[in-house]
Design a protein around this motif. Sequence first.
Motif, mmCIF file in Angstrom:
data_model
loop_
_atom_site.group_PDB
_atom_site.id
_atom_site.type_symbol
_atom_site.label_atom_id
_atom_site.label_comp_id
_atom_site.label_asym_id
_atom_site.label_seq_id
_atom_site.Cartn_x
_atom_site.Cartn_y
_atom_site.Cartn_z
ATOM 1 N N TYR A 96 -2.287 7.241 7.996
ATOM 2 C CA TYR A 96 -1.714 8.400 7.311
ATOM 3 C C TYR A 96 -0.418 8.025 6.604
ATOM 4 O O TYR A 96 -0.187 8.412 5.453
ATOM 5 N N ARG A 97 0.409 7.252 7.285
ATOM 6 C CA ARG A 97 1.687 6.831 6.703
ATOM 7 C C ARG A 97 1.459 5.951 5.478
ATOM 8 O O ARG A 97 2.133 6.110 4.452
ATOM 9 N N SER A 113 4.164 5.127 12.180
ATOM 10 C CA SER A 113 4.929 5.084 10.928
ATOM 11 C C SER A 113 5.755 3.805 10.840
ATOM 12 O O SER A 113 5.819 3.158 9.781
ATOM 13 N N GLU A 146 0.366 7.912 2.476
ATOM 14 C CA GLU A 146 1.502 8.575 1.828
ATOM 15 C C GLU A 146 2.173 7.646 0.818
ATOM 16 O O GLU A 146 2.728 8.096 -0.177
ATOM 17 N N GLN A 147 2.111 6.345 1.090
ATOM 18 C CA GLN A 147 2.705 5.354 0.198
ATOM 19 C C GLN A 147 1.689 4.830 -0.816
ATOM 20 O O GLN A 147 1.953 3.845 -1.499
ATOM 21 N N GLU A 148 0.526 5.482 -0.868
ATOM 22 C CA GLU A 148 -0.523 5.191 -1.849
ATOM 23 C C GLU A 148 -1.137 3.806 -1.668
ATOM 24 O O GLU A 148 -1.476 3.124 -2.637
#
Length: 207
Positions: A32-33, A175, A36-38
């Motif tokens: 997931y983390r 994360s 978020e950073q693509e």
Amino acid sequence: MRTLKLVAVSAGLSSPSSTRLLADRLLQAARYRLAEQEYAVDVQVVEVRDLAVDIANNFVTGFPSGRLQEAIDAVTGADGVIAVTPVFTASYSGLFKSFFDLIDPAALTGTPVLIGATGGTARHSLVLDHALRPLFAYLRALVVPTAVYAASEDWGSGGDAYTDGLPSRITRAGSEFADTVAARPSRRVDDDEIVPFERQLADLRLD
């Protein structure tokens, strides 16, 4: 888009197991983390219990089976490794240790590793620092600071005013692990970056 490969090693003995559940939750948090950073993320789980006979045969014969070699290659070729073991006699399980005994001591050099463990009581939580960290320090891995221990009572607990609950610890560890993986250069080389041996020799020739 850069694709990162994450591999989780779960040494749980039952099916389902809390060890596998913790490994899955940590993978999910890291994935997931990174999303978020693509980053694109390729994930794989190695169930060590499925390789128990292969591991024993490797110690006796000196040769890994095909599927054991595939598991070893997956771990050593990963951009990041999550390693989770149940606690036996105040340490990691023998099966968990046996699997990592088959990995070349230099193969995980610099690889980010997130460690986790499960047990029946919180009193075994020191296994993370007394057993798992020294193991991966020997393998020259980059062990992230935050590790996760899950006792039986932690599942479904939201924590209290002094201690974060298991979901919060998983999110924080995942994360932190993801950020460490993203900051490292890729361990894999694209096909178009491979220089043929003949060309390397030609480049070395002196007129």
